[in-house]
Enzyme design. Structure first.
Site, short mmCIF file in Angstrom:
data_model
loop_
_atom_site.label_atom_id
_atom_site.label_comp_id
_atom_site.label_asym_id
_atom_site.label_seq_id
_atom_site.Cartn_x
_atom_site.Cartn_y
_atom_site.Cartn_z
N GLN A 241 -12.15 14.41 -3.34
CA GLN A 241 -11.98 12.95 -3.37
C GLN A 241 -13.35 12.30 -3.20
OE1 GLN A 241 -9.93 11.62 0.14
NE2 GLN A 241 -9.13 9.79 -0.82
N SER B 142 -15.53 7.46 -0.46
CA SER B 142 -16.41 6.84 0.54
C SER B 142 -17.84 6.76 0.02
CB SER B 142 -16.40 7.67 1.83
OG SER B 142 -15.11 7.76 2.35
N GLU C 29 -1.65 10.29 1.52
CA GLU C 29 -2.57 10.87 2.50
C GLU C 29 -2.09 10.57 3.92
OE1 GLU C 29 -6.53 9.36 1.95
OE2 GLU C 29 -7.43 11.16 2.80
N ASN D 34 -8.11 5.51 12.78
CA ASN D 34 -6.92 5.07 13.52
C ASN D 34 -7.03 3.60 13.95
OD1 ASN D 34 -6.03 7.59 13.07
ND2 ASN D 34 -5.52 8.08 15.19
N GLU D 35 -8.27 3.11 14.11
CA GLU D 35 -8.39 1.67 14.42
C GLU D 35 -7.82 0.85 13.25
OE1 GLU D 35 -10.91 3.84 14.75
OE2 GLU D 35 -11.11 3.90 16.93
C1 LIG Z 1 -12.92 15.35 8.12
C2 LIG Z 1 -13.21 14.21 7.20
C3 LIG Z 1 -12.95 14.37 5.85
C4 LIG Z 1 -13.23 13.31 4.96
N1 LIG Z 1 -13.03 13.54 3.63
C5 LIG Z 1 -13.33 12.56 2.76
C6 LIG Z 1 -13.18 12.79 1.35
O1 LIG Z 1 -12.79 13.88 0.93
N2 LIG Z 1 -13.50 11.80 0.51
C7 LIG Z 1 -13.95 10.59 0.93
O2 LIG Z 1 -14.18 9.72 0.10
N3 LIG Z 1 -14.13 10.32 2.27
C8 LIG Z 1 -13.84 11.29 3.17
N4 LIG Z 1 -14.02 11.08 4.52
C9 LIG Z 1 -14.61 9.80 4.95
C10 LIG Z 1 -13.62 8.90 5.66
O3 LIG Z 1 -12.74 8.33 4.72
C11 LIG Z 1 -14.43 7.80 6.39
O4 LIG Z 1 -15.21 8.45 7.38
C12 LIG Z 1 -13.53 6.78 7.03
O5 LIG Z 1 -12.87 6.00 6.08
C13 LIG Z 1 -14.35 5.82 7.94
O6 LIG Z 1 -15.41 5.27 7.25
P1 LIG Z 1 -16.90 5.34 7.87
O7 LIG Z 1 -17.18 6.75 8.26
O8 LIG Z 1 -17.81 4.69 6.88
O9 LIG Z 1 -16.84 4.51 9.21
P2 LIG Z 1 -16.88 2.93 9.35
O10 LIG Z 1 -15.97 2.30 8.35
O11 LIG Z 1 -18.31 2.48 9.33
O12 LIG Z 1 -16.26 2.71 10.78
C14 LIG Z 1 -17.00 2.95 11.99
C15 LIG Z 1 -16.11 2.61 13.15
O13 LIG Z 1 -15.76 1.20 13.14
C16 LIG Z 1 -14.34 1.06 13.17
N5 LIG Z 1 -13.95 -0.09 12.33
C17 LIG Z 1 -14.40 -0.39 11.09
N6 LIG Z 1 -13.78 -1.51 10.63
C18 LIG Z 1 -12.92 -1.91 11.59
C19 LIG Z 1 -11.98 -2.98 11.70
N7 LIG Z 1 -11.80 -3.87 10.71
N8 LIG Z 1 -11.24 -3.08 12.84
C20 LIG Z 1 -11.39 -2.17 13.85
N9 LIG Z 1 -12.27 -1.12 13.80
C21 LIG Z 1 -13.02 -1.00 12.69
C22 LIG Z 1 -13.80 2.35 12.57
O14 LIG Z 1 -12.46 2.57 12.99
C23 LIG Z 1 -14.78 3.38 13.13
O15 LIG Z 1 -14.41 3.72 14.45
C24 LIG Z 1 -13.76 12.08 5.44
C25 LIG Z 1 -14.01 11.94 6.82
C26 LIG Z 1 -13.76 12.98 7.69
C27 LIG Z 1 -14.04 12.79 9.13
#
Ligand SMILES: Cc1cc2nc3c(=O)[nH]c(=O)nc-3n(C[C@H](O)[C@H](O)[C@H](O)COP(=O)(O)OP(=O)(O)OC[C@H]3O[C@@H](n4cnc5c(N)ncnc54)[C@H](O)[C@@H]3O)c2cc1C
Length: 385
Positions: free
Chosen positions: A125, A128, A243, A367-368
């Protein structure tokens, strides 16, 4: 819902059990985040497919058994009960395939699904980006229309299994002028395509479970657009429903882990601290509750309901349950919990499972974010400031 299984469901379960007990590898395969381990898991996908058990809920013409949702849940219970290998094809089979069934053309279904089912094509996928995780609509990677197709540019990150996978499903901004959610399109592209660079991301354990995927003028023919151009958000929401909802983490996974936890506690006998014993019992009850809740969801779906925002509740539940089960196991094990799975005195791979469980509240939407969805769309609370 009546939880009594029909004779047909009972015999489906028995057949799955018999096949899995005869075929599941006796020893764990090498990690699927290594080249050899990835190919060993692909070989297992071939074997599952040859036995007719790779994609049980799909129609027979695509390699399935046209199993009902209940039968699929039973298969999953048996799969985890025997400790069969992790599914290297899971992102294709459990996330993309339901979306292809919903939005794909007949030509796409015929071309893509059989190769996915037999493990010839393993999918990753590519959604991100460094600036677009929780806020997925902030995607900046672009798609530009050209004769016969599209040209992709930009950077994706955290793409699970992309290091060794064959294809990716990605979201790209195809109309920079449109409002954020309506300017996206869903593309399917081979990771071997000209202009694609896959850069492994090594984790603390030294293995590369993720990759960054760079696209530099990657040509994608029109036939590999999934859904209507510009409707990528709607198509993507179908994938996230799978998912977070039913398909990615079925109850069987947690029932098996909770059973292993209870067995671990039993082996330790009466020396286990009473509060810890209570936590073991609670984890087991919670896994069973997830099973019953899922049967309830399936019952509603069979009556025509769709899962919708409730899939966020599901995701919160299984991700936190996974941590509770594995953390309780580590507390039971004490210092022995840090032993690697191959150490002489080790009791399985609880540490690795715990470390992976910690990622549960992040992947599939944090989860947030799920709590925001539950607050606003399930409980109808006013939007936060
Ligand atoms: C094991 C694993 C597998 C993954 N596999 C894939 C994959 O195959 N393909 C892919 O595309 N992505 C993948 N991901 C990425 C995943 O989708 C992102 O890490 C996730 O969506 C969070 O985005 P971010 O890391 O940019 O964090 P951010 O969006 O920057 O968030 C940082 C923190 O801020 C909090 N936050 C952000 N916005 C808000 C809000 N509006 N209200 C409250 N809290 C908020 C979040 O909850 C988090 O705690 C994977 C991640 C992991 C850990």
């Amino acid at each position: 819902m009546d939880l009594t299984l029909t004779p047909q469901e009972e015999s489906f379960r028995a057949a799955a059990r018999e096949w899995l007990e005869a075929h599941a590898p006796a020893k764990p395969l090498p990690s699927l985040d290594t080249k050899d381990g990835f190919e060993a898991h692909r070989a297992w996908e071939h074997e599952l497919h040859a036995g007719g058990w790779a994609v049980v809920s799909w129609p027979e013409e695509y390699g399935g058994k046209s199993a009902s949702l209940v039968e699929w849940l039973l298969f999953e219970e048996e799969y985890y009960r025997v400790g069969a290998p992790r599914r290297v094809g899971q992102n294709g089979i459990f996330l993309l395939a339901p979306t292809i069934f919903e939005f794909g053309s007949q030509e796409q279904q015929k071309r893509i699904l059989p190769r996915m089912a037999n493990g010839d094509d393993i999918w990753s996928q590519a959604w991100s980006e460094p600036g677009a995780g929780s806020d997925l609509a902030a995607i900046r990677s672009t798609a530009t229309k050209v004769d016969g197709g599209w040209v992709l540019n930009g950077q994706k990150t955290w793409s699970t299994r992309a290091v060794f996978a064959d294809w990716a499903f990605g979201l790209f901004r195809s109309d920079p002028e449109a409002p954020r959610h309506s300017g996206l399109t869903y593309y399917l592209f081979p990771l071997s395509a000209k202009g694609v660079t896959v850069r492994p991301i090594r984790q603390l354990d030294g293995e590369a479970g993720f990759a960054e995927v760079f696209c530099d003028d990657v040509f994608v023919p029109d036939q590999d657009v999934l859904g209507v151009p510009g409707s990528g958000w709607k198509v993507a929401m179908s994938t996230t429903g799978s998912e977070r909802g039913l398909t990615l983490r079925s109850p069987g996974r947690f029932l098996a882990a909770a059973d292993r936890l209870a067995a671990l506690a039993r082996r330790q006998g009466s020396s286990v601290d009473p509060t810890l014993r209570a936590d073991v019992a609670q984890a087991w009850i919670d896994a069973e509750a997830y099973r019953l809740y899922t049967f309830g969801t399936v019952g509603r779906m069979l009556e025509g309901a769709s899962v919708g925002a409730e899939s966020s509740l599901n995701k919160l539940y299984w991700s936190e349950l996974d941590i509770d089960i594995t953390q309780t196991a580590l507390r039971l094990l004490g210092p022995r919990g840090v032993l690697g799975a191959d150490a002489p005195d080790a009791e399985g791979q609880w540490l690795a499972d715990f470390l992976f469980a910690l990622a549960g509240p992040i992947y599939a939407g944090t989860n947030e974010i799920q709590r925001n969805v539950v607050a606003e769309r399930v409980l109808k609370l006013p939007k936060g400031a």
